[in-house]
Design a protein around this motif. Sequence first.
Motif, PDB file in Angstrom:
ATOM      1  N   GLN A 225       0.812  -1.223   0.000  1.00  0.00           N
ATOM      2  CA  GLN A 225       0.000   0.000   0.000  1.00  0.00           C
ATOM      3  C   GLN A 225       0.843   1.268   0.000  1.00  0.00           C
ATOM      4  N   GLY A 226       2.174   1.112   0.005  1.00  0.00           N
ATOM      5  CA  GLY A 226       3.033   2.278  -0.119  1.00  0.00           C
ATOM      6  C   GLY A 226       3.946   2.563   1.052  1.00  0.00           C
ATOM      7  N   TYR A 227       3.924   1.717   2.081  1.00  0.00           N
ATOM      8  CA  TYR A 227       4.814   1.935   3.223  1.00  0.00           C
ATOM      9  C   TYR A 227       6.203   1.371   2.924  1.00  0.00           C
ATOM     10  N   ASP A 228       7.211   2.060   3.456  1.00  0.00           N
ATOM     11  CA  ASP A 228       8.596   1.621   3.270  1.00  0.00           C
ATOM     12  C   ASP A 228       9.033   0.629   4.342  1.00  0.00           C
TER      13      ASP A 228
END
Length: 282
Positions: A225-228
């Motif tokens: 979902q876009g978290y690093d």
Amino acid sequence: MRGKDSRQAASRRYLIVMFEPVVSLRSLHVDVPPGKVVTFISDVHLGYGSRERDKKREDMLLPILRACAETSAHLFIVGDLFDLWFDYKSAIPRWHVRTLAALQELREGGLPITYLIGNHDFGHYTYFREELGIEVDRGDVSATINGTRCYISHGDGKAHNDKGYLVLRSILRNRLAQWLYRWIHPDLGISLASRTSHGSRDHTSEKDYGPHDGLRDFALSTIDQGYDLVIMGHRHHASIVQHGAGTYVNLGHWLGDGATYGVFSPEEGFRLIEVFSQHTIA
């Protein structure tokens, strides 16, 4: 009729929330100056076992906390710092005064501390906020650390077969239930909570998580979902897993040999450190 419909709708919302793995999500921005790190600890379980072994566990923790005053720009406690915590209006558990004093010194020195509750130390009332100046998060945290998107959670309720626990969690963390429980004398209330906590920890340690690790699956989905970086505890299994451009970290536990904690540097990334040797293990 409208009143009945409203009550039914409220009941449906409560049931939906009861079975949600994420209770709430708070956003946070953390700025880390050059040469500083962010420190993460979880699942220390202060209070578990004999007083002698517990004191040794606290002896290992205190130097790490004190070092944060010089090394860290932020400290995250990612749940289950205590094997039991339940504070009353005018009483708290009598043990671990040294840890409480170390946390207070860090706050008085200006270090921000974020405390996410776990499945053992959920009985926070006002003590940490009013006496130590530490806000306690009852859900997960979405933190941006120098541009790195981090999802931080204790991890309880995220296993695939955790429906029973989710129901129990909704009861134990219910404000009315906790208010009623605080009418029990602290000596009895803390003793009963301690027995329940020990049973819960044994259940977690012996739990069959099935062929798929729900915490890992949740973490990888969160990275998608876009978290690093996704950081959790609860599982009592220290690990770092690369997934695409992101990383999932489980911080491990302090219940035996091989206790671990984590540090994140914007320049060097995330490291898991073994407490005894201070060597990086992953």
